[in-house]
Scaffold this motif. Structure first.
Motif, PDB file in Angstrom:
ATOM      1  N   PHE A   6       0.811  -1.263   0.032  1.00 55.83           N
ATOM      2  CA  PHE A   6      -0.262   0.279   0.026  1.00 55.83           C
ATOM      3  C   PHE A   6       0.789   1.315  -0.087  1.00 55.83           C
ATOM      4  O   PHE A   6       0.318   2.286  -0.463  1.00 55.83           O
ATOM      5  N   SER A  16      -3.022   1.431  -9.106  1.00 56.22           N
ATOM      6  CA  SER A  16      -4.506   1.287  -8.442  1.00 56.22           C
ATOM      7  C   SER A  16      -5.419   2.249  -9.144  1.00 56.22           C
ATOM      8  O   SER A  16      -5.504   2.904  -9.807  1.00 56.22           O
ATOM      9  N   LYS A  29     -10.186   0.949  -5.513  1.00 55.62           N
ATOM     10  CA  LYS A  29     -10.975  -0.363  -5.630  1.00 55.62           C
ATOM     11  C   LYS A  29     -10.125  -1.546  -5.064  1.00 55.62           C
ATOM     12  O   LYS A  29      -9.048  -1.665  -5.570  1.00 55.62           O
ATOM     13  N   ASP A  30     -10.792  -2.491  -4.383  1.00 51.29           N
ATOM     14  CA  ASP A  30     -10.227  -3.622  -3.901  1.00 51.29           C
ATOM     15  C   ASP A  30      -9.922  -4.628  -5.183  1.00 51.29           C
ATOM     16  O   ASP A  30     -10.673  -4.616  -6.069  1.00 51.29           O
ATOM     17  N   ASN A  32      -9.772  -7.735  -5.307  1.00 55.80           N
ATOM     18  CA  ASN A  32     -10.450  -8.854  -5.343  1.00 55.80           C
ATOM     19  C   ASN A  32     -11.873  -8.595  -4.426  1.00 55.80           C
ATOM     20  O   ASN A  32     -12.108  -9.153  -2.935  1.00 55.80           O
ATOM     21  N   PRO A  33     -12.734  -8.048  -5.033  1.00 52.71           N
ATOM     22  CA  PRO A  33     -13.813  -7.352  -4.289  1.00 52.71           C
ATOM     23  C   PRO A  33     -14.662  -8.570  -3.726  1.00 52.71           C
ATOM     24  O   PRO A  33     -15.083  -9.483  -4.401  1.00 52.71           O
ATOM     25  N   HIS A  38     -16.352  -2.167  -3.215  1.00 50.95           N
ATOM     26  CA  HIS A  38     -15.237  -2.631  -2.304  1.00 50.95           C
ATOM     27  C   HIS A  38     -14.262  -1.760  -2.557  1.00 50.95           C
ATOM     28  O   HIS A  38     -13.311  -2.045  -3.382  1.00 50.95           O
ATOM     29  N   LEU A  40     -11.056   0.182  -0.596  1.00 51.96           N
ATOM     30  CA  LEU A  40     -10.187   0.337   0.782  1.00 51.96           C
ATOM     31  C   LEU A  40      -9.628   1.797   0.673  1.00 51.96           C
ATOM     32  O   LEU A  40      -9.212   2.706  -0.050  1.00 51.96           O
ATOM     33  N   THR A  85     -12.326  -2.900   9.471  1.00 57.06           N
ATOM     34  CA  THR A  85     -10.598  -3.238   9.523  1.00 57.06           C
ATOM     35  C   THR A  85     -10.276  -4.532  10.184  1.00 57.06           C
ATOM     36  O   THR A  85     -11.055  -4.829  11.128  1.00 57.06           O
ATOM     37  N   GLN A  93      -5.887 -10.027   8.603  1.00 47.18           N
ATOM     38  CA  GLN A  93      -5.258  -8.989   7.999  1.00 47.18           C
ATOM     39  C   GLN A  93      -4.076  -9.676   7.222  1.00 47.18           C
ATOM     40  O   GLN A  93      -3.448 -10.371   7.574  1.00 47.18           O
ATOM     41  N   HIS A  99      -5.874  -0.246   6.610  1.00 46.76           N
ATOM     42  CA  HIS A  99      -7.080   0.142   5.764  1.00 46.76           C
ATOM     43  C   HIS A  99      -8.224  -0.094   6.101  1.00 46.76           C
ATOM     44  O   HIS A  99      -8.497  -1.213   7.075  1.00 46.76           O
ATOM     45  N   HIS A 101     -12.081  -1.278   4.831  1.00 47.81           N
ATOM     46  CA  HIS A 101     -12.848  -1.729   3.656  1.00 47.81           C
ATOM     47  C   HIS A 101     -14.220  -1.189   3.861  1.00 47.81           C
ATOM     48  O   HIS A 101     -14.722  -1.077   4.853  1.00 47.81           O
TER      49      HIS A 101
END
Ligand code: AMP
Ligand code: ZN
Length: 113
Positions: A6, A16, A29-30, A32-33, A38, A40, A85, A93, A99, A101
């Motif tokens: 990150f 990202s 965006k995550d 792996n939603p 989703h 972060l 979180t 984690q 982060h 979510h």
């Protein structure tokens, strides 16, 4: 911090899908939603996890929680959303840069663990 995915996203070394950025925080965006929406939210400064939030760095956490409703509104989450979180391995984690979510866009499972 070296070898932090990150931090690399913050400094542009890793791409990202950004949805919000200012001088203190970034939201993207995550990869792996787990829900239709989703996102972060991360502080730009490296804080490893919620366990390391204290009086010296909590203002950035407050700032994240001020921005979340604005982004949620922009993303059409009027019907509700969840902010989560995970702190340390036992809680799931996997990236050790604090982060939050933001999950929404569907009826979410309500089991806590
Ligand atoms: P956690 O398991 O709470 O540490 O969440 C880490 C999240 O980061 C997971 O949901 C991953 O899908 C997500 N993730 C990992 N690498 C990336 C990346 N390069 N871009 C976006 N999301 C990522
Ligand atoms: Zn980091």
């Amino acid at each position: 911090m070296d070898n932090c995915i990150f931090c690399k996203i913050v400094n542009g070394e890793i791409p990202s899908s950004k949805v919000y950025e200012d001088d203190k925080i970034l939201a993207f965006k995550d990869l792996n939603p787990m829900a239709p929406v989703h996102i972060l939210f991360i502080p730009k400064e490296h804080i490893c996890c919620a366990d390391k939030i204290d009086e010296t760095n909590s203002s950035v956490v407050a700032h994240i929680f001020e921005v979340i409703p604005k982004v949620a509104k922009e993303l059409g989450l009027e019907d509700g959303y969840r902010v989560v979180t995970n702190c340390k391995e036992q809680a799931g984690q996997t990236v050790f840069h604090l982060h939050f979510h933001l999950l929404g866009g569907a009826v979410l499972n309500t089991t806590l663990a």
